[in-house]
Motif scaffolding. Structure first.
Motif, PDB file in Angstrom:
ATOM      1  N   ARG A  65     -18.029  12.564 -39.432  1.00 43.57           N
ATOM      2  CA  ARG A  65     -17.753  11.135 -39.221  1.00 43.57           C
ATOM      3  C   ARG A  65     -16.401  10.763 -39.833  1.00 43.57           C
ATOM      4  N   LEU A 102     -27.644  10.624 -31.087  1.00 44.39           N
ATOM      5  CA  LEU A 102     -27.609   9.673 -32.201  1.00 44.39           C
ATOM      6  C   LEU A 102     -26.139   9.374 -32.474  1.00 44.39           C
ATOM      7  N   PHE A 103     -25.765   8.099 -32.439  1.00 45.77           N
ATOM      8  CA  PHE A 103     -24.364   7.747 -32.671  1.00 45.77           C
ATOM      9  C   PHE A 103     -24.111   7.601 -34.165  1.00 45.77           C
ATOM     10  N   VAL A 104     -23.259   8.474 -34.712  1.00 48.36           N
ATOM     11  CA  VAL A 104     -23.004   8.435 -36.146  1.00 48.36           C
ATOM     12  C   VAL A 104     -21.794   7.551 -36.456  1.00 48.36           C
ATOM     13  N   GLU A 105     -21.025   7.228 -35.448  1.00 49.04           N
ATOM     14  CA  GLU A 105     -19.964   6.240 -35.630  1.00 49.04           C
ATOM     15  C   GLU A 105     -19.687   5.561 -34.307  1.00 49.04           C
ATOM     16  N   THR A 149     -23.743  14.620 -41.408  1.00 49.67           N
ATOM     17  CA  THR A 149     -22.733  14.171 -40.456  1.00 49.67           C
ATOM     18  C   THR A 149     -21.591  13.433 -41.141  1.00 49.67           C
ATOM     19  N   VAL A 197     -24.102  12.785 -31.996  1.00 55.57           N
ATOM     20  CA  VAL A 197     -24.613  14.140 -32.220  1.00 55.57           C
ATOM     21  C   VAL A 197     -25.993  14.245 -31.587  1.00 55.57           C
ATOM     22  N   ILE A 202     -23.651   1.558 -35.474  1.00 59.97           N
ATOM     23  CA  ILE A 202     -23.992   2.946 -35.782  1.00 59.97           C
ATOM     24  C   ILE A 202     -25.500   3.140 -35.790  1.00 59.97           C
ATOM     25  N   ALA A 203     -25.889   4.411 -35.863  1.00 59.66           N
ATOM     26  CA  ALA A 203     -27.295   4.787 -35.966  1.00 59.66           C
ATOM     27  C   ALA A 203     -28.098   4.306 -34.771  1.00 59.66           C
TER      28      ALA A 203
END
Lengths: 249, 249
Positions: free
Chosen positions: A85, A114-117, A81, A107, A131-132
């Motif tokens: 990102r 899942l929040f990558v940013e 990702t 994503v 994040i995460a």
């Protein structure tokens, strides 16, 4: 892989140890790790020492343990990702400036988003981990977008499972959820007033990759009031911008 | 931990497999992983399958393998640098807007600087990997700052080691490096014209935590010309801003 008497592999135990650390409890004693990972203290202690030797965990001055910089590095430098990102970050910054509160990129991972940013304004409507973090698909705006464009198998699994209620506004009826997913596909966005927190509205739109597949959802969290819907156009424009950056990348 | 016939632990092999993936080669065949990790294909294949089962690696449609989202998540959600990164991000954005090119945050990790955040302008002077990149301490502006405020043991080790030359401007003489470290401590910044790349100047200043310990270096990369020195004040102000955010966090 080598297995212990219980038939469990070393890697299974290592994963459980790493999972013991969370944003709310980033630093733990060896005893706490053993309890959370459901391992004997001697076993946990031995594995922790080896993980520290590889830099995957690190020891604080008070002997407590935390995730090591090396683990972050191994996970980040070739992350699937990271380019998404990176390409989305300037767009999220602009969204945060225009909308205030939170702007995020999520994503699909398993049955969750899942929040990558996640970028947050200083005085945002709700306080979030940056994040995460993960959220269930049926209760978050990003999740509804990812589910609406996800596989039928995933949709049927979520519709047949437990739809946890977070507020009186959360969709917990499978029939209503199914109709809402069709709305998302028709409208190209979703508005979730109070689904996860009564004071907040989540708004999300899909981000497609070069092949037209929905690769992510970009979303903002704003106060739960009549202004929320007004942010849909700027969010849609932001998603198009990320898509253009993906294609020309 | 269980050891193979060669006396190597499972974890050692797993770490070597994870290290096979880099920003330039994020997707590999099983054979490529085996070769890079110096493992028999059968061993690599078995460990890769187990890593995929835990989501630490993932398989592409063409059967090639990459780092899994789960590894990124485990490394990120409780990372020691995540709150520093998060607090520094708005300041780095402002620096990027004022200075252009690259703005980055580096921490000392072993005998190198590890960049935990790097923002780049679209048409920056040099093309860099965004995050999780490493540079040697003696040749980068961030590295010189972290070394100047690092332990005496670390300084003596670096001074006694090989000082790799990247350009004719790189400091490779231990006596000159020692003087330069004293300059950094006296001036509170460092300017590195052409040390790593003839066309670029790195400028770095220290970021101190609540206890006064230098926790990171904030730096910018700009063209190697007479304007570079003019960016020192804005960079110093940026570092103070990060420090204030750290204290009030």
């Amino acid at each position: 892989m080598a297995r212990s008497g219980s038939g469990e592999s070393v890697l299974e135990r290592v994963v459980r140890i790493l999972e013991a650390f969370t944003p709310r409890s980033p630093v733990l004693t060896v005893g706490e790790v053993a309890r959370r990972a459901d391992l004997p203290v001697a076993t946990a202690s031995r594995l922790i020492a080896e993980l520290i030797g590889h830099g995957l965990l690190s020891r604080e001055e008070d002997r407590r343990v935390r995730i090591g910089t090396r683990l972050w590095e191994l996970g980040s430098r070739a992350s699937p990702t990271s380019s998404l990102r990176e390409l989305a970050l300037p767009v999220l910054e602009d969204l945060l400036r225009v909308v205030g509160h939170h702007a995020q990129l999520g994503v699909l991972d398993g049955e969750e988003v899942l929040f990558v940013e996640r970028l947050s304004a200083e005085h945002a409507v709700i306080n979030y981990t940056r994040i995460a973090a993960r959220l269930p698909l049926h209760a978050s705006s990003s999740g509804l977008v990812l589910l609406a464009y996800g596989s039928e198998i995933l949709q049927e699994r979520i519709l047949a499972g437990t739809l946890t209620r977070f507020t009186p506004m959360t969709i917990t009826d499978p029939g209503e959820l199914r109709r809402r997913l069709a709305d998302v596909r028709r409208q190209g966005f979703v508005l979730c007033p109070g689904f996860l927190h009564v004071d907040a509205t989540g708004i999300a739109v899909p981000v497609r990759d070069e092949t037209g597949h929905v690769a992510a959802a970009v979303s903002v969290i704003v106060p739960n009031d009549e202004q929320a819907r007004g942010y849909v156009p700027v969010l849609t424009a932001g998603a198009r911008q990320i898509e253009r950056r993906l294609v020309s990348h």
